[in-house]
Design an enzyme around this catalytic site. Structure first.
Site, PDB file in Angstrom:
ATOM      1  N   ASP A  48       0.805  -1.224   0.000  1.00 49.66           N
ATOM      2  CA  ASP A  48       0.000   0.000   0.000  1.00 49.66           C
ATOM      3  C   ASP A  48       0.840   1.278   0.000  1.00 49.66           C
ATOM      4  O   ASP A  48       0.435   2.318   0.538  1.00 49.66           O
ATOM      5  CB  ASP A  48      -0.961   0.037   1.218  1.00 49.66           C
ATOM      6  CG  ASP A  48      -1.925  -1.130   1.205  1.00 49.66           C
ATOM      7  OD1 ASP A  48      -2.309  -1.565   0.111  1.00 49.66           O
ATOM      8  OD2 ASP A  48      -2.289  -1.595   2.305  1.00 49.66           O
ATOM      9  N   LYS A  50       1.930   2.183  -5.051  1.00 48.70           N
ATOM     10  CA  LYS A  50       2.477   1.615  -6.298  1.00 48.70           C
ATOM     11  C   LYS A  50       1.562   1.921  -7.481  1.00 48.70           C
ATOM     12  O   LYS A  50       2.030   2.187  -8.581  1.00 48.70           O
ATOM     13  CB  LYS A  50       2.642   0.081  -6.174  1.00 48.70           C
ATOM     14  CG  LYS A  50       3.622  -0.342  -5.091  1.00 48.70           C
ATOM     15  CD  LYS A  50       3.644  -1.836  -4.905  1.00 48.70           C
ATOM     16  CE  LYS A  50       2.364  -2.417  -4.341  1.00 48.70           C
ATOM     17  NZ  LYS A  50       2.048  -2.007  -2.962  1.00 48.70           N
ATOM     18  N   GLY A  99      -4.626  -4.142  -3.747  1.00 44.13           N
ATOM     19  CA  GLY A  99      -5.587  -3.102  -4.084  1.00 44.13           C
ATOM     20  C   GLY A  99      -4.807  -1.867  -4.459  1.00 44.13           C
ATOM     21  O   GLY A  99      -4.131  -1.271  -3.620  1.00 44.13           O
ATOM     22  N   HIS A 100      -4.816  -1.526  -5.738  1.00 42.86           N
ATOM     23  CA  HIS A 100      -4.025  -0.385  -6.222  1.00 42.86           C
ATOM     24  C   HIS A 100      -4.989   0.724  -6.640  1.00 42.86           C
ATOM     25  O   HIS A 100      -5.855   0.518  -7.477  1.00 42.86           O
ATOM     26  CB  HIS A 100      -3.133  -0.811  -7.398  1.00 42.86           C
ATOM     27  CG  HIS A 100      -2.128  -1.859  -7.008  1.00 42.86           C
ATOM     28  ND1 HIS A 100      -1.225  -2.399  -7.882  1.00 42.86           N
ATOM     29  CD2 HIS A 100      -1.876  -2.449  -5.817  1.00 42.86           C
ATOM     30  CE1 HIS A 100      -0.478  -3.287  -7.245  1.00 42.86           C
ATOM     31  NE2 HIS A 100      -0.864  -3.342  -5.990  1.00 42.86           N
ATOM     32  N   GLN A 118       1.867  -6.004  -3.286  1.00 39.23           N
ATOM     33  CA  GLN A 118       2.363  -6.167  -1.908  1.00 39.23           C
ATOM     34  C   GLN A 118       3.662  -5.368  -1.714  1.00 39.23           C
ATOM     35  O   GLN A 118       3.851  -4.369  -2.376  1.00 39.23           O
ATOM     36  CB  GLN A 118       2.555  -7.656  -1.548  1.00 39.23           C
ATOM     37  CG  GLN A 118       1.241  -8.424  -1.397  1.00 39.23           C
ATOM     38  CD  GLN A 118       0.588  -8.836  -2.698  1.00 39.23           C
ATOM     39  OE1 GLN A 118       1.227  -9.422  -3.558  1.00 39.23           O
ATOM     40  NE2 GLN A 118      -0.683  -8.538  -2.862  1.00 39.23           N
TER      41      GLN A 118
HETATM   42  P1  GDP Z   1      -0.729   0.435  -3.549  1.00 37.35           P
HETATM   43  O1  GDP Z   1      -1.362  -0.823  -3.094  1.00 37.35           O
HETATM   44  O2  GDP Z   1       0.737   0.477  -3.280  1.00 37.35           O
HETATM   45  O3  GDP Z   1      -1.051   0.785  -4.977  1.00 37.35           O
HETATM   46  O4  GDP Z   1      -1.364   1.599  -2.651  1.00 37.35           O
HETATM   47  P2  GDP Z   1      -2.926   1.774  -2.294  1.00 37.35           P
HETATM   48  O5  GDP Z   1      -3.630   2.276  -3.490  1.00 37.35           O
HETATM   49  O6  GDP Z   1      -3.453   0.556  -1.629  1.00 37.35           O
HETATM   50  O7  GDP Z   1      -2.823   2.867  -1.154  1.00 37.35           O
HETATM   51  C1  GDP Z   1      -2.262   4.116  -1.373  1.00 37.35           C
HETATM   52  C2  GDP Z   1      -3.359   5.168  -1.108  1.00 37.35           C
HETATM   53  O8  GDP Z   1      -2.748   6.439  -0.997  1.00 37.35           O
HETATM   54  C3  GDP Z   1      -4.357   5.295  -2.235  1.00 37.35           C
HETATM   55  O9  GDP Z   1      -5.605   5.640  -1.701  1.00 37.35           O
HETATM   56  C4  GDP Z   1      -3.794   6.444  -3.086  1.00 37.35           C
HETATM   57  O10 GDP Z   1      -4.809   7.137  -3.808  1.00 37.35           O
HETATM   58  C5  GDP Z   1      -3.219   7.315  -2.022  1.00 37.35           C
HETATM   59  N1  GDP Z   1      -2.044   8.090  -2.410  1.00 37.35           N
HETATM   60  C6  GDP Z   1      -1.025   7.749  -3.255  1.00 37.35           C
HETATM   61  N2  GDP Z   1      -0.065   8.696  -3.241  1.00 37.35           N
HETATM   62  C7  GDP Z   1      -0.478   9.650  -2.375  1.00 37.35           C
HETATM   63  C8  GDP Z   1       0.103  10.859  -1.897  1.00 37.35           C
HETATM   64  O11 GDP Z   1       1.205  11.243  -2.257  1.00 37.35           O
HETATM   65  N3  GDP Z   1      -0.606  11.571  -0.975  1.00 37.35           N
HETATM   66  C9  GDP Z   1      -1.818  11.159  -0.511  1.00 37.35           C
HETATM   67  N4  GDP Z   1      -2.432  11.916   0.398  1.00 37.35           N
HETATM   68  N5  GDP Z   1      -2.393  10.030  -0.937  1.00 37.35           N
HETATM   69  C10 GDP Z   1      -1.726   9.277  -1.846  1.00 37.35           C
HETATM   70  P1  IMO Z   2      -0.955  -4.075  -2.271  1.00 33.39           P
HETATM   71  O1  IMO Z   2      -0.544  -4.613  -3.606  1.00 33.39           O
HETATM   72  C1  IMO Z   2      -0.994  -4.475   2.061  1.00 33.39           C
HETATM   73  C2  IMO Z   2      -1.047  -8.549   3.684  1.00 33.39           C
HETATM   74  C3  IMO Z   2      -2.301  -8.938   4.440  1.00 33.39           C
HETATM   75  C4  IMO Z   2      -1.711  -9.879   5.455  1.00 33.39           C
HETATM   76  C5  IMO Z   2      -0.636 -10.614   4.653  1.00 33.39           C
HETATM   77  C6  IMO Z   2      -1.085 -11.959   4.094  1.00 33.39           C
HETATM   78  O2  IMO Z   2      -2.245  -3.333  -2.284  1.00 33.39           O
HETATM   79  O3  IMO Z   2       0.164  -3.322  -1.639  1.00 33.39           O
HETATM   80  P2  IMO Z   2      -2.707 -12.615   2.087  1.00 33.39           P
HETATM   81  O4  IMO Z   2      -4.160 -12.328   1.858  1.00 33.39           O
HETATM   82  O5  IMO Z   2      -1.808 -12.113   1.009  1.00 33.39           O
HETATM   83  O6  IMO Z   2      -2.438 -14.062   2.411  1.00 33.39           O
HETATM   84  O7  IMO Z   2      -2.344 -11.816   3.439  1.00 33.39           O
HETATM   85  O8  IMO Z   2      -0.304  -9.752   3.578  1.00 33.39           O
HETATM   86  N1  IMO Z   2      -1.272  -8.049   2.303  1.00 33.39           N
HETATM   87  C7  IMO Z   2      -1.210  -6.758   1.970  1.00 33.39           C
HETATM   88  N2  IMO Z   2      -1.019  -5.652   2.726  1.00 33.39           N
HETATM   89  N3  IMO Z   2      -1.109  -4.367   0.729  1.00 33.39           N
HETATM   90  C8  IMO Z   2      -1.266  -5.469  -0.042  1.00 33.39           C
HETATM   91  O9  IMO Z   2      -1.260  -5.407  -1.397  1.00 33.39           O
HETATM   92  C9  IMO Z   2      -1.367  -6.716   0.568  1.00 33.39           C
HETATM   93  N4  IMO Z   2      -1.549  -7.985   0.120  1.00 33.39           N
HETATM   94  C10 IMO Z   2      -1.477  -8.777   1.192  1.00 33.39           C
HETATM   95  O10 IMO Z   2      -2.906  -7.823   5.048  1.00 33.39           O
HETATM   96  O11 IMO Z   2      -1.065  -9.164   6.466  1.00 33.39           O
HETATM   97 MG    MG Z   3      -2.901  -1.481  -1.842  1.00 33.96          MG
END
Ligand code: GDP
Ligand code: IMO
Ligand code: MG
Length: 448
Positions: free
Chosen positions: A13, A16, A40-41, A223
């Site tokens: 999270d 990416k 979840g991206h 991840q």
């Molecule tokens: P990922 O799994 O690495 O793609 O990240 P996620 O999408 O799960 O979580 C990142 C969250 O932060 C998302 O809701 C993005 O929209 C948000 N986000 C990304 N970059 C920034 C930033 O620079 N500032 C803020 N406030 N939010 C951001």
């Molecule tokens: P993105 O791509 C954050 C974590 C789960 C748990 C562990 C194992 O959005 O960064 P699983 O369901 O994979 O067997 O769970 O890994 N986990 C993540 N945490 N971002 C993710 O993906 C994750 N995918 C798995 O919360 O701790």
């Molecule tokens: Mg994510």
């Protein structure tokens, strides 16, 4: 031309999705090498939010080919929902391709994931409950169902009849759950198969052709480094290899085709699920980071645990992934703080520990040693160059770059594409931006 891996440098999270979307404007192909619908991206474009679990974040560019690679595990139900979501938003998916050797998440995987978590009680991992571990376990055990099996109805029937009979014993006898009806699972998956058939390809060959044609390929990790099955905080990890090396395995390319590895890290740290987290903040500041950063899981909606930036983990991510540079995201989330702490080392059993201990019980005993930096207490969300940043914010970035001995090529200050500072082109620019190879004076100075 350049082939680039984008990976998470923390516990997932990191942003990416945003960084991949941004860099995809100069990519011809975006490949998702591993992981499943646990990811979840989030991408925000012109106020519109897209949440992707399996489809690469390059999909918003109409000419970019997006490939779900061989090392992924695919839940067809979720993938079809994701496709429907994109179609409803008028996003074309005609350039999407799915590997025929990716494994398929089945209903028994989801049931077993949840049941085994419940059975673990206090020992639970805190998985996303999406059946990821059991799908990869079947892959290793060589009882998995692959996309290619879905494409052959007779073989699928035969395999599923046998597998469901076997899984039903576990569901009933071990977990006291109702057995699955093989025929209804077969019918459900044959229907998914027909919907997915037009997208299925030999992904490694398709990527190889792109390499030969000297196209720009971006590999989008899911991840993060500390969730890596081999190198993360085992057993509190996922069941695949999110590190840079895993991208080559999952995509089916040799390491020699990779030109750059870009790590994505938040300006602080978060983690979802269980497991040790040395810099975790339980009080007011943790809550502030959670609310300013909207730190709720994209996939499960669970609140993310928040803490200070951990430089030991950062250095580890540089080492394990061979990072060329970092994208630091969510700097804006720190805007209100008067002081910001950064973990520079751990205290472990009375000794100073500068390196991430690969021994899990030692890691669980690590206490952070902090340095405190002044905050900037003003908004950074409209900054578009390093010069626009308050000097304390610039100093914070330099501190991180020096601590990890890696350059910072991108700084993100909000969820939108434009809320970004490109310090140095991370794909074509020099390999060191904020910090040069010798640790010599940094290219950007504060006004002091
Ligand atoms: P990922 O799994 O690495 O793609 O990240 P996620 O999408 O799960 O979580 C990142 C969250 O932060 C998302 O809701 C993005 O929209 C948000 N986000 C990304 N970059 C920034 C930033 O620079 N500032 C803020 N406030 N939010 C951001
Ligand atoms: P993105 O791509 C954050 C974590 C789960 C748990 C562990 C194992 O959005 O960064 P699983 O369901 O994979 O067997 O769970 O890994 N986990 C993540 N945490 N971002 C993710 O993906 C994750 N995918 C798995 O919360 O701790
Ligand atoms: Mg994510």
């Amino acid at each position: 031309m350049a082939n680039v891996i984008v990976i998470g440098a923390q516990w997932g999270d990191e942003g990416k999705g945003k960084i991949t979307d941004l860099l995809s404007r100069s990519a011809d192909v975006v490949v998702r090498p591993q992981g499943g619908v646990n990811a979840g991206h989030t991408i925000v474009v012109q106020g519109q939010t897209f949440k992707l679990h399996l489809i690469p974040s390059g999909i918003l560019y109409p000419d970019t080919e997006c490939i779900i690679g061989s090392g992924t595990v695919i839940d067809p139900k979720v993938l079809l929902e994701e496709l429907a979501q994109l179609h409803a938003l008028k996003v074309s998916t005609q350039n999407l391709f799915i590997s025929q050797t990716a494994h398929v998440t089945m209903p028994y995987h989801r049931l077993l994931d949840k049941a085994s978590e419940e059975r673990r009680g206090k020992q639970k991992i805190g998985t996303t409950g999406r059946g990821i571990g059991p799908t990869y376990a079947d892959k290793s055990e060589r009882t998995g169902i692959r996309i290619v099996d879905l494409m052959n109805p007779d073989e699928l029937k035969e395999k599923l009849e046998w597998t469901i009979k076997y899984k039903n014993v576990i569901l009933e006898k071990l977990y006291n759950l109702a057995p699955l009806d093989p025929q209804s699972v077969i019918d459900e998956y044959l229907d998914y198969a027909e919907q997915l058939r037009p997208y299925v390809v030999d992904s490694s060959l398709k990527i190889y052709e792109a390499i030969i044609e000297r196209k720009n390929i971006l590999f989008e990790g899911a991840q993060g480094t500390l969730l890596d099955l081999d190198h993360g905080t085992y057993p509190y990890v996922t069941s695949s290899n999110p590190i840079a090396g895993g991208a080559c395995v999952g995509a089916g390319v040799g390491p020699t085709v990779i030109d750059r590895v870009i790590g994505v890290a938040k300006a602080y740290t978060t983690r979802v699920g269980e497991g040790p987290f040395p810099t975790e903040l339980h009080g007011e500041i943790g809550a502030l980071l959670g609310s300013r950063g909207a730190e709720f899981g994209t996939t499960t909606g669970r609140p993310r645990r928040c803490g200070w930036f951990d430089g030991v983990i950062g250095r580890y991510a540089v080492r394990i992934n061979g990072l060329d540079c970092l994208a630091i995201t969510k700097l804006d989330v720190l805007d209100e703080l008067a002081e910001i702490k950064v973990c520079v080392a751990y205290e472990l059993d009375g000794q100073i520990c500068n390196h991430f201990p690969s021994n899990a019980s030692q890691f669980a005993r690590c206490n952070p040693i902090y340095e405190t930096l002044p905050g900037w207490q003003q908004s950074t969300e409209n900054c578009r160059t390093l010069e626009d940043l308050p000097k304390e914010a610039l100093n914070y970035l330099k501190f991180l770059a020096e601590l990890m001995a890696v350059s910072i090529a991108i700084v993100s200050l909000g969820a939108s594409r434009d809320q970004t500072i490109i310090v140095e082109d991370p794909i074509h620019g020099p390999k060191r931006a904020l910090l040069d190879v010798n640790g010599d004076p940094l290219s950007v100075t504060t006004d002091e």
